[in-house]
Scaffold this motif. Structure first.
Motif, PDB file in Angstrom:
ATOM      1  N   ARG B 146      18.316  -3.121 -21.092  1.00 26.94           N
ATOM      2  CA  ARG B 146      16.974  -2.564 -21.181  1.00 26.94           C
ATOM      3  C   ARG B 146      16.791  -1.384 -20.229  1.00 26.94           C
ATOM      4  O   ARG B 146      16.149  -0.387 -20.576  1.00 26.94           O
ATOM      5  N   MET B 147      17.384  -1.494 -19.042  1.00 28.86           N
ATOM      6  CA  MET B 147      17.179  -0.448 -18.035  1.00 28.86           C
ATOM      7  C   MET B 147      18.261   0.636 -18.085  1.00 28.86           C
ATOM      8  O   MET B 147      18.276   1.535 -17.256  1.00 28.86           O
ATOM      9  N   HIS B 148      19.175   0.514 -19.054  1.00 33.86           N
ATOM     10  CA  HIS B 148      20.262   1.494 -19.200  1.00 33.86           C
ATOM     11  C   HIS B 148      21.037   1.687 -17.895  1.00 33.86           C
ATOM     12  O   HIS B 148      21.245   2.811 -17.439  1.00 33.86           O
ATOM     13  N   ILE B 149      21.439   0.565 -17.312  1.00 33.89           N
ATOM     14  CA  ILE B 149      22.179   0.608 -16.045  1.00 33.89           C
ATOM     15  C   ILE B 149      23.622   1.032 -16.296  1.00 33.89           C
ATOM     16  O   ILE B 149      24.284   0.498 -17.187  1.00 33.89           O
ATOM     17  N   ASN B 150      24.100   1.997 -15.523  1.00 38.24           N
ATOM     18  CA  ASN B 150      25.468   2.497 -15.672  1.00 38.24           C
ATOM     19  C   ASN B 150      26.437   1.939 -14.639  1.00 38.24           C
ATOM     20  O   ASN B 150      27.648   1.926 -14.852  1.00 38.24           O
TER      21      ASN B 150
END
Lengths: 215, 215
Positions: B146-150
DNA sequence: TAGATTGTTAATCGATTAACAATC
DNA sequence: TAGATTGTTAATCGATTAACAATC
């Protein structure tokens, strides 16, 4: 016959040896008796010949077709690194990182035993970290000399690092493991090893940036 | 004119860039306007030409006789490393080392912002570390997507590391900063950077052993 | 035996260093 | 101007890889 001088080995090789050691200790726990370079290389995506070359420096002897005896190889690597004799060390800087290092139980396996903690901050002095009392900086030199301490660990901020290192050198400490992000000057003959998290982070960040850019 | 492809640069160079950056930030605080390669090299006992070559990759332009403008050089290095855009990251493993990383305030300067902490241990879940609530592992994948964590940071023990990494990969995490002393397998295209304290310790230990032996 | 692996010598590759013109 | 420093091309050095005989 000449006495063999201590062999100088590249940083690259030295840094790979503990990788093999971790795997070998794992294999030992699993009851495996032999390990080959091919197998070790597979764990890390290294070329087998690289592992063979690395192990060569430790003086370990393998057996063609079978590989290296796990117990012997562990012993030879540890001996080569100097981890068979555990060295007492002092740690200066009882901050978060200092505490983390003090809490790390496995250092004894890697030849390191942190015997005392120091901090310049009077509010920290007297508190206990993992059952060790934080001592005032002023007591460091005397104790280091008396206890013949060879290794000092620096986990203070960049500002204070040079002063700490100077005190360590005066105290007879021979090798400094520095975690502070500051360039330190030390006299010849003193060993300085920097363990800077940001170096490793830089490699990761740049790789990620390139990956994201090329999409 | 061609679009310049992202430049691939050696690990050695990438790891030296943050060293220069620390010094430059220090110089900036002192109000210095220019810095030369010769001066930077002196701080680390590097050859000046090495620094010049390193800085070349960042695209920074210097002025003959004067050197590099400190502000510009800081900007160019940060941009090259990808530190100008701060990336959100998840950390898994709320042990001592995890806590130390969470308490490290300067990561934002180095492009990293740890936004959430996870742990598999139900006794740790719900506790707070540096004002961040420790969340259960089960929530990691959903939140990461959801938070587009890389970026994922692994500070669990060697045993649990592979499972954590697998979960991160499934969650769409692209780059993993691993502190666990275990060989990890990851699919192609995922960036893995190992930050193992024992590697640095091995270099120090071997040097000390040789010094002590040659006396 | 056949084949995998070690041990060792030679070749390659890449990082560091040297050299030097350009320049402010 | 003189001299320090950058930018760039070429040389060197050392680490990694290749090749292959020896061997269990």
């Amino acid at each position: 016959m000449t006495t063999s001088a201590p062999v100088v080995v590249s940083r690259s090789t030295l840094k790979r040896l503990p990788l093999y050691l971790h795997v070998l200790e794992d294999l030992q726990r699993q009851g495996r008796e032999y390990a080959s370079c091919t197998m070790l290389a597979g764990k890390f995506d290294f070329a087998p010949i690289l592992v063979r070359k690395d192990l060569e420096v430790t003086g370990a002897k393998g057996t063609a077709k079978i590989g290296f005896k796990v117990v012997d190889l562990i012993r030879d690597i540890k001996e080569f690194l100097g981890w068979h004799n555990v060295q007492d060390a002092f740690l200066v800087g009882a901050g978060n990182l200092g505490k983390a290092l003090l809490g790390y139980k496995d250092f004894e396996l890697y030849g390191l035993n942190i015997v005392a903690v120091f901090d310049a901050d009077p509010r920290k002095v007297g508190t206990r970290v993992f059952n060790k009392e934080v001592l005032p900086m002023g007591r460091m030199p005397g104790l280091a000399k008396r206890m013949h301490i060879n290794i000092g660990i620096v986990t203070v901020s960049a500002d204070g690092a040079q002063a700490v290192v100077d005190a360590m050198v005066i105290s007879g400490i021979r090798a400094i493991w520095n975690f502070a992000p500051a360039p330190l000057s030390i006299p010849d003959g003193i060993i300085l090893e920097n363990a800077r998290l940001t170096q490793s982070l830089a490699v990761l960040s740049n790789n990620l940036k390139r990956t994201l850019q090329s999409e």
